[in-house]
Write a protein that holds these residues in place. Structure first.
Motif, PDB file in Angstrom:
ATOM      1  N   GLU A 113       0.843  -1.186   0.000  1.00 20.65           N
ATOM      2  CA  GLU A 113       0.000   0.000   0.000  1.00 20.65           C
ATOM      3  C   GLU A 113       0.879   1.237   0.000  1.00 20.65           C
ATOM      4  OE1 GLU A 113      -2.405  -0.471   3.482  1.00 20.65           O
ATOM      5  OE2 GLU A 113      -0.764  -0.063   4.845  1.00 20.65           O
ATOM      6  N   LEU A 114       0.275   2.339  -0.429  1.00 21.14           N
ATOM      7  CA  LEU A 114       0.933   3.639  -0.374  1.00 21.14           C
ATOM      8  C   LEU A 114       0.496   4.324   0.904  1.00 21.14           C
ATOM      9  CD1 LEU A 114       0.308   4.751  -4.061  1.00 21.14           C
ATOM     10  CD2 LEU A 114       2.431   3.847  -3.091  1.00 21.14           C
ATOM     11  N   VAL A 115       1.439   4.959   1.589  1.00 21.84           N
ATOM     12  CA  VAL A 115       1.153   5.637   2.846  1.00 21.84           C
ATOM     13  C   VAL A 115       1.392   7.129   2.641  1.00 21.84           C
ATOM     14  CG1 VAL A 115       1.724   5.793   5.297  1.00 21.84           C
ATOM     15  CG2 VAL A 115       1.868   3.584   4.130  1.00 21.84           C
ATOM     16  N   LEU A 116       0.448   7.914   3.087  1.00 23.16           N
ATOM     17  CA  LEU A 116       0.533   9.366   2.926  1.00 23.16           C
ATOM     18  C   LEU A 116       1.810   9.916   3.544  1.00 23.16           C
ATOM     19  CD1 LEU A 116      -0.886  12.013   2.046  1.00 23.16           C
ATOM     20  CD2 LEU A 116      -1.963  12.039   4.312  1.00 23.16           C
ATOM     21  N   GLY A 117       2.507  10.718   2.771  1.00 24.06           N
ATOM     22  CA  GLY A 117       3.693  11.414   3.249  1.00 24.06           C
ATOM     23  C   GLY A 117       3.416  12.909   3.305  1.00 24.06           C
ATOM     24  N   PRO A 118       4.458  13.717   3.314  1.00 22.03           N
ATOM     25  CA  PRO A 118       4.287  15.168   3.379  1.00 22.03           C
ATOM     26  C   PRO A 118       3.455  15.697   2.202  1.00 22.03           C
ATOM     27  CG  PRO A 118       6.546  14.574   3.847  1.00 22.03           C
ATOM     28  CD  PRO A 118       5.870  13.333   3.359  1.00 22.03           C
ATOM     29  N   PHE A 119       2.569  16.640   2.524  1.00 19.89           N
ATOM     30  CA  PHE A 119       1.728  17.231   1.477  1.00 19.89           C
ATOM     31  C   PHE A 119       1.287  18.624   1.875  1.00 19.89           C
ATOM     32  CE2 PHE A 119      -1.425  15.498   4.330  1.00 19.89           C
ATOM     33  CZ  PHE A 119      -2.532  16.321   4.209  1.00 19.89           C
ATOM     34  N   ILE A 145      -3.423   3.915   0.485  1.00 19.65           N
ATOM     35  CA  ILE A 145      -4.009   3.549  -0.800  1.00 19.65           C
ATOM     36  C   ILE A 145      -3.506   2.160  -1.157  1.00 19.65           C
ATOM     37  CG2 ILE A 145      -4.119   4.086  -3.262  1.00 19.65           C
ATOM     38  CD1 ILE A 145      -3.730   7.039  -2.546  1.00 19.65           C
ATOM     39  N   PRO A 146      -4.412   1.201  -1.364  1.00 19.72           N
ATOM     40  CA  PRO A 146      -3.982  -0.148  -1.725  1.00 19.72           C
ATOM     41  C   PRO A 146      -3.306  -0.183  -3.103  1.00 19.72           C
ATOM     42  CG  PRO A 146      -6.280  -0.139  -0.987  1.00 19.72           C
ATOM     43  CD  PRO A 146      -5.864   1.292  -1.170  1.00 19.72           C
ATOM     44  N   TYR A 147      -2.385  -1.099  -3.233  1.00 19.60           N
ATOM     45  CA  TYR A 147      -1.697  -1.352  -4.501  1.00 19.60           C
ATOM     46  C   TYR A 147      -2.736  -1.583  -5.598  1.00 19.60           C
ATOM     47  CZ  TYR A 147       1.553  -3.703  -7.733  1.00 19.60           C
ATOM     48  OH  TYR A 147       2.317  -4.062  -8.815  1.00 19.60           O
ATOM     49  N   GLY A 148      -2.643  -0.824  -6.687  1.00 12.87           N
ATOM     50  CA  GLY A 148      -3.553  -0.984  -7.817  1.00 12.87           C
ATOM     51  C   GLY A 148      -4.849  -0.215  -7.732  1.00 12.87           C
ATOM     52  N   ALA A 190      -0.799   3.739 -10.854  1.00 13.55           N
ATOM     53  CA  ALA A 190       0.501   4.164 -11.376  1.00 13.55           C
ATOM     54  C   ALA A 190       1.625   3.328 -10.770  1.00 13.55           C
ATOM     55  CB  ALA A 190       0.725   5.651 -11.090  1.00 13.55           C
ATOM     56  N   TRP A 191       1.519   3.053  -9.474  1.00 14.63           N
ATOM     57  CA  TRP A 191       2.510   2.206  -8.798  1.00 14.63           C
ATOM     58  C   TRP A 191       2.491   0.802  -9.394  1.00 14.63           C
ATOM     59  CZ3 TRP A 191       1.758   0.015  -3.238  1.00 14.63           C
ATOM     60  CH2 TRP A 191       2.927  -0.635  -2.815  1.00 14.63           C
ATOM     61  N   GLU A 192       1.303   0.249  -9.579  1.00 14.05           N
ATOM     62  CA  GLU A 192       1.164  -1.096 -10.123  1.00 14.05           C
ATOM     63  C   GLU A 192       1.747  -1.201 -11.537  1.00 14.05           C
ATOM     64  OE1 GLU A 192      -2.440  -4.288 -10.326  1.00 14.05           O
ATOM     65  OE2 GLU A 192      -2.885  -2.309 -11.177  1.00 14.05           O
ATOM     66  N   LYS A 193       1.488  -0.172 -12.367  1.00 11.63           N
ATOM     67  CA  LYS A 193       1.951  -0.184 -13.755  1.00 11.63           C
ATOM     68  C   LYS A 193       3.395   0.273 -13.892  1.00 11.63           C
ATOM     69  CE  LYS A 193      -2.684   0.440 -15.547  1.00 11.63           C
ATOM     70  NZ  LYS A 193      -3.622   1.285 -16.274  1.00 11.63           N
ATOM     71  N   GLY A 194       3.912   0.927 -12.855  1.00 11.31           N
ATOM     72  CA  GLY A 194       5.281   1.428 -12.913  1.00 11.31           C
ATOM     73  C   GLY A 194       5.451   2.576 -13.884  1.00 11.31           C
TER      74      GLY A 194
END
Length: 108
Positions: free
Chosen positions: A63-69, A78-81, A88-92
């Motif tokens: 999963e993606l974890v919220l960082g600085p914003f 945000i789950p993978y995919g 975008a992460w899943e597709k690279g």
């Protein structure tokens, strides 16, 4: 305190103007969180976007974890995919959407 001033009118010109400012902000600063926070602030100030930030990949939990914003509240994970960022992460690759609210898997 640093101020962001650009005279550029195109995205390319603005990026060319802020890149040296970003480089000077992060030069010599080893802390990733501090650097990402300042980069978010510079981009938001330069372009006036509603939201600018970073999600950091947690490969163990997929999963993606919220960082600085900078901007309004955001999803913490945000789950993978899922959503634009997860896809975008899943597709690279980068995914550019005209209106994120119209994306079929937009996570609000």
């Amino acid at each position: 305190m640093h101020t962001i001033q650009t005279g550029g009118t195109t995205k390319v010109e603005i990026y060319q103007e802020i890149l040296p400012q970003i480089e000077s902000l992060i030069r010599g600063e080893p802390d990733l969180t501090a650097n990402l926070a300042n980069i978010s602030a510079v981009l938001k100030a330069a372009f006036g976007w509603l939201w600018v930030g970073f999600y950091l990949a947690d490969h163990n939990r997929r999963e993606l974890v919220l960082g600085p914003f900078q901007g309004p509240l955001a999803c913490t994970r945000i789950p993978y995919g899922r959503g634009v960022c997860g896809q975008a992460w899943e597709k690279g690759t980068t995914i550019v959407v005209e209106d994120v609210n119209r994306h079929p898997d937009h996570i609000a």
